[in-house]
Scaffold this motif. Structure first.
Motif, PDB file in Angstrom:
ATOM      1  N   ASP A 211      94.028  93.575  41.052  1.00 60.34           N
ATOM      2  CA  ASP A 211      93.681  93.130  42.403  1.00 60.34           C
ATOM      3  C   ASP A 211      94.926  92.637  43.130  1.00 60.34           C
ATOM      4  O   ASP A 211      95.762  91.943  42.550  1.00 60.34           O
ATOM      5  CB  ASP A 211      92.665  91.985  42.358  1.00 60.34           C
ATOM      6  N   PHE A 212      95.029  92.981  44.403  1.00 57.87           N
ATOM      7  CA  PHE A 212      96.087  92.493  45.270  1.00 57.87           C
ATOM      8  C   PHE A 212      95.437  91.658  46.368  1.00 57.87           C
ATOM      9  O   PHE A 212      94.391  92.037  46.887  1.00 57.87           O
ATOM     10  CB  PHE A 212      96.863  93.660  45.899  1.00 57.87           C
ATOM     11  N   TYR A 213      96.047  90.535  46.709  1.00 54.78           N
ATOM     12  CA  TYR A 213      95.491  89.663  47.742  1.00 54.78           C
ATOM     13  C   TYR A 213      96.618  88.875  48.376  1.00 54.78           C
ATOM     14  O   TYR A 213      97.746  88.862  47.890  1.00 54.78           O
ATOM     15  CB  TYR A 213      94.425  88.736  47.155  1.00 54.78           C
ATOM     16  N   GLU A 214      96.314  88.226  49.470  1.00 49.59           N
ATOM     17  CA  GLU A 214      97.295  87.405  50.165  1.00 49.59           C
ATOM     18  C   GLU A 214      96.837  85.953  50.129  1.00 49.59           C
ATOM     19  O   GLU A 214      95.677  85.644  50.391  1.00 49.59           O
ATOM     20  CB  GLU A 214      97.453  87.877  51.611  1.00 49.59           C
ATOM     21  N   GLU A 215      97.764  85.064  49.786  1.00 50.99           N
ATOM     22  CA  GLU A 215      97.463  83.637  49.719  1.00 50.99           C
ATOM     23  C   GLU A 215      98.628  82.873  50.326  1.00 50.99           C
ATOM     24  O   GLU A 215      99.773  83.049  49.888  1.00 50.99           O
ATOM     25  CB  GLU A 215      97.242  83.220  48.264  1.00 50.99           C
ATOM     26  N   ASP A 216      98.348  82.052  51.318  1.00 50.63           N
ATOM     27  CA  ASP A 216      99.380  81.281  52.015  1.00 50.63           C
ATOM     28  C   ASP A 216     100.487  82.185  52.557  1.00 50.63           C
ATOM     29  O   ASP A 216     101.670  81.851  52.498  1.00 50.63           O
ATOM     30  CB  ASP A 216      99.981  80.215  51.097  1.00 50.63           C
ATOM     31  N   GLY A 217     100.099  83.359  53.059  1.00 48.55           N
ATOM     32  CA  GLY A 217     101.049  84.298  53.641  1.00 48.55           C
ATOM     33  C   GLY A 217     101.894  85.054  52.626  1.00 48.55           C
ATOM     34  O   GLY A 217     102.805  85.777  52.985  1.00 48.55           O
ATOM     35  N   GLU A 218     101.587  84.876  51.342  1.00 49.63           N
ATOM     36  CA  GLU A 218     102.353  85.519  50.278  1.00 49.63           C
ATOM     37  C   GLU A 218     101.465  86.531  49.558  1.00 49.63           C
ATOM     38  O   GLU A 218     100.323  86.231  49.210  1.00 49.63           O
ATOM     39  CB  GLU A 218     102.829  84.457  49.289  1.00 49.63           C
ATOM     40  N   LYS A 219     101.980  87.740  49.342  1.00 46.33           N
ATOM     41  CA  LYS A 219     101.215  88.764  48.636  1.00 46.33           C
ATOM     42  C   LYS A 219     101.260  88.485  47.143  1.00 46.33           C
ATOM     43  O   LYS A 219     102.313  88.207  46.578  1.00 46.33           O
ATOM     44  CB  LYS A 219     101.763  90.153  48.938  1.00 46.33           C
ATOM     45  N   ARG A 220     100.095  88.538  46.517  1.00 50.01           N
ATOM     46  CA  ARG A 220      99.974  88.248  45.090  1.00 50.01           C
ATOM     47  C   ARG A 220      99.147  89.340  44.421  1.00 50.01           C
ATOM     48  O   ARG A 220      98.470  90.109  45.090  1.00 50.01           O
ATOM     49  CB  ARG A 220      99.298  86.897  44.862  1.00 50.01           C
ATOM     50  N   GLN A 221      99.220  89.369  43.122  1.00 52.36           N
ATOM     51  CA  GLN A 221      98.403  90.313  42.371  1.00 52.36           C
ATOM     52  C   GLN A 221      97.882  89.624  41.120  1.00 52.36           C
ATOM     53  O   GLN A 221      98.480  88.673  40.630  1.00 52.36           O
ATOM     54  CB  GLN A 221      99.197  91.559  42.003  1.00 52.36           C
ATOM     55  N   GLU A 222      96.758  90.117  40.626  1.00 54.19           N
ATOM     56  CA  GLU A 222      96.203  89.584  39.390  1.00 54.19           C
ATOM     57  C   GLU A 222      95.518  90.706  38.634  1.00 54.19           C
ATOM     58  O   GLU A 222      94.976  91.633  39.230  1.00 54.19           O
ATOM     59  CB  GLU A 222      95.248  88.422  39.638  1.00 54.19           C
ATOM     60  N   LEU A 223      95.586  90.610  37.324  1.00 53.01           N
ATOM     61  CA  LEU A 223      94.934  91.564  36.452  1.00 53.01           C
ATOM     62  C   LEU A 223      93.642  90.934  35.958  1.00 53.01           C
ATOM     63  O   LEU A 223      93.668  89.840  35.382  1.00 53.01           O
ATOM     64  CB  LEU A 223      95.844  91.899  35.266  1.00 53.01           C
ATOM     65  N   VAL A 224      92.534  91.598  36.197  1.00 57.93           N
ATOM     66  CA  VAL A 224      91.238  91.112  35.723  1.00 57.93           C
ATOM     67  C   VAL A 224      90.799  92.049  34.605  1.00 57.93           C
ATOM     68  O   VAL A 224      90.666  93.255  34.802  1.00 57.93           O
ATOM     69  CB  VAL A 224      90.190  91.088  36.847  1.00 57.93           C
ATOM     70  N   ILE A 225      90.614  91.492  33.411  1.00 59.81           N
ATOM     71  CA  ILE A 225      90.221  92.266  32.232  1.00 59.81           C
ATOM     72  C   ILE A 225      88.766  91.915  31.922  1.00 59.81           C
ATOM     73  O   ILE A 225      88.435  90.757  31.675  1.00 59.81           O
ATOM     74  CB  ILE A 225      91.119  91.953  31.025  1.00 59.81           C
ATOM     75  N   TYR A 226      87.912  92.924  31.963  1.00 60.00           N
ATOM     76  CA  TYR A 226      86.487  92.736  31.701  1.00 60.00           C
ATOM     77  C   TYR A 226      86.195  93.070  30.247  1.00 60.00           C
ATOM     78  O   TYR A 226      86.663  94.089  29.722  1.00 60.00           O
ATOM     79  CB  TYR A 226      85.656  93.628  32.621  1.00 60.00           C
ATOM     80  N   VAL A 227      85.440  92.211  29.590  1.00 63.93           N
ATOM     81  CA  VAL A 227      85.111  92.379  28.171  1.00 63.93           C
ATOM     82  C   VAL A 227      83.608  92.184  27.972  1.00 63.93           C
ATOM     83  O   VAL A 227      82.950  91.512  28.758  1.00 63.93           O
ATOM     84  CB  VAL A 227      85.903  91.372  27.297  1.00 63.93           C
ATOM     85  N   LYS A 228      83.096  92.807  26.903  1.00 65.73           N
ATOM     86  CA  LYS A 228      81.678  92.654  26.535  1.00 65.73           C
ATOM     87  C   LYS A 228      81.586  91.932  25.213  1.00 65.73           C
ATOM     88  O   LYS A 228      82.361  92.200  24.280  1.00 65.73           O
ATOM     89  CB  LYS A 228      81.012  94.030  26.380  1.00 65.73           C
ATOM     90  N   GLN A 229      80.625  91.038  25.107  1.00 63.55           N
ATOM     91  CA  GLN A 229      80.459  90.277  23.864  1.00 63.55           C
ATOM     92  C   GLN A 229      79.949  91.196  22.760  1.00 63.55           C
ATOM     93  O   GLN A 229      79.096  92.051  22.984  1.00 63.55           O
ATOM     94  CB  GLN A 229      79.504  89.106  24.060  1.00 63.55           C
TER      95      GLN A 229
END
Length: 68
Positions: free
Chosen positions: A49-67
Motif C-alpha cells: 500500500d502507498f499513502y500520504e501522511e503529513d505531506g510525505e509519501k509512505r508505503q507499507e506491506l500488509v501480509i495476510y495470514v490464515k490461522q
C-alpha cells in the motif's frame, strides 16, 4: 517500511513492525508457518500500500495470514 500482519479471515491486526528487510520478512512469512502469541498462521497473500501522511509519501506491506 511498515509491515503489518493481518488475519485474512477476521481482519484482526496481529502485528505491526518497521523493517528495512521487507523481502526477507515476506520470504519468511511465505514459509511453512508464522507463529504469533495468538496462534499459528499460514501465509495467504500480501498487498503493498502507498499513502500520504503529513505531506510525505509512505508505503507499507500488509501480509495476510490464515490461522492453522
Amino acid at each position: 517500511m511498515n509491515v503489518i500482519f493481518v488475519d485474512s479471515v477476521l481482519g484482526t491486526e496481529l502485528l505491526q513492525m518497521v523493517s528495512h528487510d521487507v523481502a526477507g520478512i515476506l520470504a519468511a512469512a511465505q514459509g511453512e508457518s508464522v507463529t504469533f502469541p495468538v496462534g499459528h498462521f499460514k501465509y495467504d497473500f500480501h498487498n503493498l500500500d502507498f499513502y500520504e501522511e503529513d505531506g510525505e509519501k509512505r508505503q507499507e506491506l500488509v501480509i495476510y495470514v490464515k490461522q492453522l
